[in-house]
Design an enzyme around this catalytic site. Structure first.
Site, PDB file in Angstrom:
ATOM      1  N   LYS A  91      24.862  12.150   2.684  1.00 46.85           N
ATOM      2  CA  LYS A  91      23.512  12.571   2.296  1.00 46.85           C
ATOM      3  C   LYS A  91      22.620  12.695   3.534  1.00 46.85           C
ATOM      4  O   LYS A  91      22.873  12.037   4.541  1.00 46.85           O
ATOM      5  CB  LYS A  91      22.900  11.499   1.379  1.00 46.85           C
ATOM      6  CG  LYS A  91      23.482  11.459  -0.013  1.00 46.85           C
ATOM      7  CD  LYS A  91      22.777  10.399  -0.850  1.00 46.85           C
ATOM      8  CE  LYS A  91      23.350  10.359  -2.254  1.00 46.85           C
ATOM      9  NZ  LYS A  91      23.042  11.550  -3.053  1.00 46.85           N
ATOM     10  N   ARG A 148      30.372  10.218 -11.532  1.00 49.38           N
ATOM     11  CA  ARG A 148      31.239  10.658 -12.636  1.00 49.38           C
ATOM     12  C   ARG A 148      32.679  10.189 -12.429  1.00 49.38           C
ATOM     13  O   ARG A 148      33.414  10.027 -13.381  1.00 49.38           O
ATOM     14  CB  ARG A 148      31.149  12.183 -12.763  1.00 49.38           C
ATOM     15  CG  ARG A 148      31.596  12.909 -11.543  1.00 49.38           C
ATOM     16  CD  ARG A 148      31.040  14.325 -11.474  1.00 49.38           C
ATOM     17  NE  ARG A 148      29.647  14.356 -11.036  1.00 49.38           N
ATOM     18  CZ  ARG A 148      28.935  15.465 -10.901  1.00 49.38           C
ATOM     19  NH1 ARG A 148      29.449  16.622 -11.214  1.00 49.38           N
ATOM     20  NH2 ARG A 148      27.678  15.417 -10.496  1.00 49.38           N
TER      21      ARG A 148
HETATM   22  N1  BES Z   1      23.309   9.005  -7.063  1.00 47.69           N
HETATM   23  C1  BES Z   1      23.238  10.409  -6.931  1.00 47.69           C
HETATM   24  C2  BES Z   1      22.218  11.043  -7.857  1.00 47.69           C
HETATM   25  C3  BES Z   1      20.782  10.801  -7.497  1.00 47.69           C
HETATM   26  C4  BES Z   1      20.152  11.600  -6.568  1.00 47.69           C
HETATM   27  C5  BES Z   1      20.081   9.800  -8.125  1.00 47.69           C
HETATM   28  C6  BES Z   1      18.824  11.373  -6.259  1.00 47.69           C
HETATM   29  C7  BES Z   1      18.765   9.585  -7.822  1.00 47.69           C
HETATM   30  C8  BES Z   1      18.140  10.365  -6.887  1.00 47.69           C
HETATM   31  C9  BES Z   1      24.588  11.041  -7.248  1.00 47.69           C
HETATM   32  O1  BES Z   1      25.697  10.281  -6.922  1.00 47.69           O
HETATM   33  C10 BES Z   1      24.665  12.298  -6.467  1.00 47.69           C
HETATM   34  O2  BES Z   1      24.731  12.217  -5.276  1.00 47.69           O
HETATM   35  N2  BES Z   1      24.659  13.422  -7.155  1.00 47.69           N
HETATM   36  C11 BES Z   1      24.698  14.688  -6.531  1.00 47.69           C
HETATM   37  C12 BES Z   1      25.696  15.540  -7.243  1.00 47.69           C
HETATM   38  C13 BES Z   1      26.056  16.796  -6.499  1.00 47.69           C
HETATM   39  C14 BES Z   1      26.827  16.457  -5.242  1.00 47.69           C
HETATM   40  C15 BES Z   1      26.879  17.675  -7.401  1.00 47.69           C
HETATM   41  C16 BES Z   1      23.297  15.286  -6.618  1.00 47.69           C
HETATM   42  O3  BES Z   1      22.635  15.119  -7.635  1.00 47.69           O
HETATM   43  O4  BES Z   1      22.865  15.893  -5.634  1.00 47.69           O
HETATM   44 MN    MN Z   2      26.276  10.639  -4.895  1.00 49.42          MN
END
Ligand code: BES
Ligand code: MN
Ligand code: ZN
Length: 513
Positions: free
Chosen positions: A294, A368
């Site tokens: 990230k 997931r």
């Molecule tokens: N934990 C994150 C989702 C999230 C993002 C929660 C911001 C709270 C605030 C999750 O694991 C994630 O990284 N999701 C990605 C999915 C994508 C890679 C398809 C997302 O939402 O960007």
């Molecule tokens: Mn994630």
């Protein structure tokens, strides 16, 4: 905090802080009216003068009101009577809760007249909400600061420890409602603390220890913790793929609450016959994204990626305290998502516990992956229904903001029940589509499915991914990415959707579903 219910004329109540309500129009509610008469119109004059702002939740704190026994009177605005509804009522309660948490008074009394109930709400409803909101309002995270003593002394000075609700006539249902609110707030405090702790402290094994500690407290609770070896034996390849990069070892926590069968050993059939509600909570104790790392801005907030797990553990604490006659199983797949030499790479294909294979194209779509193995594991309990709770997608925040949690379900009745419980608890959800069209986005050339469907419709593609593992039971998925915590100045965990889950379980145990 200790709660009681009282019946007395408001002006005669001996307390440090008396909370009285006023609408923005029309007559004063009965308790406020009584105090106003005793003070020879002082309260109504202040309300009329504009000293108390018109907005719901506006407050005015008065000391030593002549004719009123209470040391302080807090006037709280309810907004207009004609547009009165749950929201202004909650705004007013939240304001009262803040005052009760900040006051130098040692005790408080809140007048809850029938006249100030929102339409279609009854006194037990109001008491369940009010006791929860007031107790939760007193929650403070115990930050590990250098000046421990000073912080503790300061905390001790403020906040009423005893709160009574003033009602026209209380009954057993009222007492029960207050106990429920208290238990929910206690569960919320646990969930908030787990969320607020840094990922260096709140590790997968810390979550497991929290579950063990709970089980020690309540005889109807039992906990089983699986480690990496156990998961390998079972074949939880998706969960383990996420755990690969982490130094912290993963845990799979199984927390059982046998509220129906516990203590009824004579009736052996009870144990085999019950179909528990299974709650699954995402327990990523830190989500760096893994190899698909990230951006660094706000990455600290990814310590909250276990808030689903925290709300599941917290709500089980609440129902155990209430001894609800209901069987519930909490499942918490817990791991960090970290990069590293042995971490899962984009392009890796893994086999989940269900046997279905997954091409991991983005290691940041890890929630997931841990949930799908937990959903398969859930089958062994022959569940009445399964609800998973996860900070799953940024896309859900884009779609709904931070107001409702996203709701997905393969069963309309379950979706409707959860929606209603959301309204009743003020912890709302909004249903989003789980259509087969979204499944097409998960097509892979190298496995049964991809782990992401791209940017568009991200909350729904994540949900349809999960649905492939939840075919054999009634299932709902709550995406709490937007609702589980607050950013900015008041940064912290909200414990949502714990109030919603508690409402769901309490109503279910009462046979009202
Ligand atoms: N934990 C994150 C989702 C999230 C993002 C929660 C911001 C709270 C605030 C999750 O694991 C994630 O990284 N999701 C990605 C999915 C994508 C890679 C398809 C997302 O939402 O960007
Ligand atoms: Mn994630
Ligand atoms: Zn995540």
């Amino acid at each position: 905090m200790e709660f009681t219910i009282k019946t007395a004329p408001a002006e005669k109540v001996r307390t440090g802080l008396l909370v009285l309500a006023a609408f923005a129009d029309g007559a004063l509610p009965p308790s406020t009216q009584l105090a106003d008469e005793a003070s020879q119109g002082k309260l109504s004059a202040l309300v009329a003068s504009g000293e108390l702002a018109a907005k719901p939740g506006a407050t005015l704190l008065l000391h030593g009101v002549a004719g009123v026994v209470a040391e302080r009177v807090l006037l709280v605005r309810l907004g207009k009577r004609e547009t009165f509804a749950d929201k202004p009522w909650r705004d007013a309660l939240a304001a009262a809760a803040k005052a009760i948490a900040d006051t130098l008074a040692k005790d408080a009394v809140v007048a809850l007249d029938e006249a100030i109930l929102p339409p279609d709400r009854d006194l037990p409803w109001a008491l369940r909400q009010a006791s929860r909101i007031v107790a939760d309002g007193a929650y403070r995270f115990k930050a590990p600061r250098a000046d421990k003593k000073e912080a503790r002394a300061e905390r001790k000075k403020h906040g009423a420890h005893k709160v009574a609700f003033l009602v026209a006539d209380g009954d057993a249902a009222c007492d029960e409602a207050v106990r429920q609110g208290e238990a929910i707030a206690a569960g919320m405090a646990l969930a908030k603390t787990l969320g607020n702790l840094g990922a260096n402290v709140c590790t997968p094994s810390y979550l497991a220890d929290a579950a063990r500690a709970l089980a020690k407290e309540h005889p109807a609770l039992a906990v089983d913790v699986l480690d990496r070896g156990d998961m390998e034996k079972l074949g939880m390849g998706a969960l383990l793929a996420v755990a690969r990069g982490a130094r912290q070892s993963p845990r799979f926590i199984v927390l059982r609450y046998d509220g129906l069968s516990h203590g009824k050993t004579k009736d052996k059939s009870a144990k085999t016959k019950t179909h528990p509600v299974v709650l699954v909570g995402k327990g990523i104790t830190f989500d760096s994204g893994g190899i698909s790392i990230k951006p660094s801005a706000d990455m600290d907030e990814m310590k909250y990626d276990m808030c689903g797990a925290a709300s599941v553990i917290g709500v089980i604490a609440a129902i155990a305290q209430l001894r609800l006659p209901l069987d519930v199983v909490g499942l918490v797949p817990a791991t960090e998502n970290m990069p590293g030499g042995d971490a899962t790479r984009p392009g890796d294909v893994v086999r989940s516990l269900s046997g279905q294979t997954i091409e991991i194209v983005n290691t940041d779509a890890e929630g997931r992956l841990i949930l799908c193995d937990a959903l398969t594991y859930a089958e062994r309990f022959k569940p009445a229904c399964v609800i998973d709770v996860a900070t799953l997608t940024g896309a859900c925040i884009v779609a709904l903001g931070k107001i409702p949690s996203g709701l997905f379900a393969n069963d309309d009745e379950l979706a409707d029940t959860l929606t209603r419980c959301g309204e009743d608890s003020g912890d709302r959800v909004w249903r989003l589509p789980l259509w087969d069209e979204y499944q097409d986005l998960l097509k892979s050339n190298f496995a049964d499915m991809l782990n992401t469907g791209g940017r568009n419709g991200g909350a729904s593609t994540a949900a349809v991914f999960l649905s492939r593992f939840a075919k054999s039971y009634k299932w709902a998925h709550l995406d709490i990415a937007g609702t589980a915590w607050i950013s900015g100045e008041n940064k912290g965990s909200t414990a949502r959707p714990l109030p919603l889950l508690a409402e769901f379980l309490i109503e279910r145990a009462a046979g009202r579903q």
